[in-house]
Scaffold this active site. Structure first.
Site, PDB file in Angstrom:
ATOM      1  N   ASN A  62       0.617  -1.442  -0.391  1.00 38.06           N
ATOM      2  CA  ASN A  62      -0.047   0.259  -0.234  1.00 38.06           C
ATOM      3  C   ASN A  62       0.711   1.461   0.321  1.00 38.06           C
ATOM      4  OD1 ASN A  62       0.899  -1.295   2.836  1.00 38.06           O
ATOM      5  ND2 ASN A  62      -1.171  -0.072   3.494  1.00 38.06           N
ATOM      6  N   GLU A  64       0.291   5.852   0.826  1.00 42.96           N
ATOM      7  CA  GLU A  64      -0.141   6.205   0.991  1.00 42.96           C
ATOM      8  C   GLU A  64      -0.345   8.013   0.690  1.00 42.96           C
ATOM      9  OE1 GLU A  64      -1.221   5.049   5.513  1.00 42.96           O
ATOM     10  OE2 GLU A  64      -2.069   3.403   4.839  1.00 42.96           O
ATOM     11  N   GLU A  75      -3.171  -3.991  -4.002  1.00 44.31           N
ATOM     12  CA  GLU A  75      -3.251  -4.724  -4.251  1.00 44.31           C
ATOM     13  C   GLU A  75      -3.483  -4.272  -6.212  1.00 44.31           C
ATOM     14  OE1 GLU A  75      -4.751  -4.547  -1.920  1.00 44.31           O
ATOM     15  OE2 GLU A  75      -6.356  -5.841  -0.813  1.00 44.31           O
ATOM     16  N   CYS A 112     -10.423  -5.290   0.121  1.00 41.50           N
ATOM     17  CA  CYS A 112     -11.492  -4.419   0.290  1.00 41.50           C
ATOM     18  C   CYS A 112     -12.628  -4.318  -1.073  1.00 41.50           C
ATOM     19  CB  CYS A 112     -10.792  -2.610   0.467  1.00 41.50           C
ATOM     20  SG  CYS A 112     -10.363  -1.990  -0.845  1.00 41.50           S
ATOM     21  N   CYS A 115     -11.000  -3.490  -4.373  1.00 42.69           N
ATOM     22  CA  CYS A 115      -9.644  -4.712  -5.247  1.00 42.69           C
ATOM     23  C   CYS A 115     -10.665  -5.351  -5.081  1.00 42.69           C
ATOM     24  CB  CYS A 115      -8.704  -4.312  -3.925  1.00 42.69           C
ATOM     25  SG  CYS A 115      -7.510  -3.409  -2.889  1.00 42.69           S
TER      26      CYS A 115
HETATM   27  N1  THU Z   1      -5.299  -1.445   2.350  1.00 41.43           N
HETATM   28  C1  THU Z   1      -4.699  -2.252   0.903  1.00 41.43           C
HETATM   29  O1  THU Z   1      -3.806  -2.061   0.987  1.00 41.43           O
HETATM   30  N2  THU Z   1      -5.922  -2.893   1.125  1.00 41.43           N
HETATM   31  C2  THU Z   1      -7.266  -3.474   1.221  1.00 41.43           C
HETATM   32  O2  THU Z   1      -7.646  -4.144   0.433  1.00 41.43           O
HETATM   33  C3  THU Z   1      -7.459  -2.827   2.416  1.00 41.43           C
HETATM   34  C4  THU Z   1      -6.848  -1.374   2.599  1.00 41.43           C
HETATM   35  C5  THU Z   1      -4.881  -0.613   2.962  1.00 41.43           C
HETATM   36  C6  THU Z   1      -4.817   1.002   2.622  1.00 41.43           C
HETATM   37  C7  THU Z   1      -4.623   1.995   3.246  1.00 41.43           C
HETATM   38  O3  THU Z   1      -3.550   2.233   3.153  1.00 41.43           O
HETATM   39  C8  THU Z   1      -4.756   1.216   4.864  1.00 41.43           C
HETATM   40  O4  THU Z   1      -4.810  -0.377   4.289  1.00 41.43           O
HETATM   41  C9  THU Z   1      -5.278   1.077   6.019  1.00 41.43           C
HETATM   42  O5  THU Z   1      -6.187   1.074   5.399  1.00 41.43           O
END
Ligand code: THU
Length: 160
Positions: A62, A64, A75, A112, A115
């Site tokens: 991830n 940010e 993902e 999520c 994704c």
């Molecule tokens: N996150 C993902 O990378 N994938 C997911 O399927 C759910 C959430 C990340 C986004 C954010 O950087 C952190 O997890 C908290 O939500």
């Protein structure tokens, strides 16, 4: 009136030690990719690894941003990177692992909804189901044979 049931089936392994070797290696790659997570705001790390049809493995995490809505899930960053790096090459499998700053996550965290949508479109685009391998920081591993099984009644290009 008719009533329909939506179901999905997945495999449950008690630990990664029980997994077939290719999935175990993909999870290990995702675990390594997780260490590159850029997540200074949530401190929640997500690592993924993609198994590509050309034999390559590609990691992602991830990514940010201080402008929070710009945060990119692991993902989605990996799938976009794969489409650029290996155009026309199908994704066969994705392993996803997570690490929380607050607790040891000992059950798999599913991707999520956004994704799942992107995984489904990648499947459609490549005409290739994507196996999904999920583990928390530790504990059992769930394996789904397709992204579509995690997103019943998905929206897709067919509606446009
Ligand atoms: N996150 C993902 O990378 N994938 C997911 O399927 C759910 C959430 C990340 C986004 C954010 O950087 C952190 O997890 C908290 O939500």
């Amino acid at each position: 009136m008719k009533e329909h049931t939506l179901q999905s089936t997945f495999k449950h392994y008690e630990s990664d030690a029980e997994l077939p070797t290719p999935e175990r290696e993909l999870l290990a790659h995702a675990r390594a990719a997780l260490t590159h997570s850029y997540s200074p705001y949530s401190n929640f790390k997500v690592g993924v690894a993609l198994q590509m049809a050309n034999g390559e493995m590609l990691g992602g995490s991830n990514y940010e941003n201080a402008a929070y809505p710009l945060c990119i899930c692991a993902e989605q960053s990996a799938l976009a990177a794969a489409a650029s790096r290996y155009p026309g090459v199908a994704v066969l499998a994705i392993a996803i692992v997570v690490k929380s700053p607050h607790k040891v996550i000992d059950s798999p965290a599913a991707p999520c909804g956004g994704c799942r949508q992107v995984i489904c479109e990648t499947e459609q685009r490549n005409q290739q189901p994507i196996r999904i391998v999920l583990q928390g920081e530790t504990g059992p591993v769930y394996v789904f044979d397709t992204g579509a099984s995690l997103l019943p009644l998905a929206f897709g290009p067919g509606y446009l």
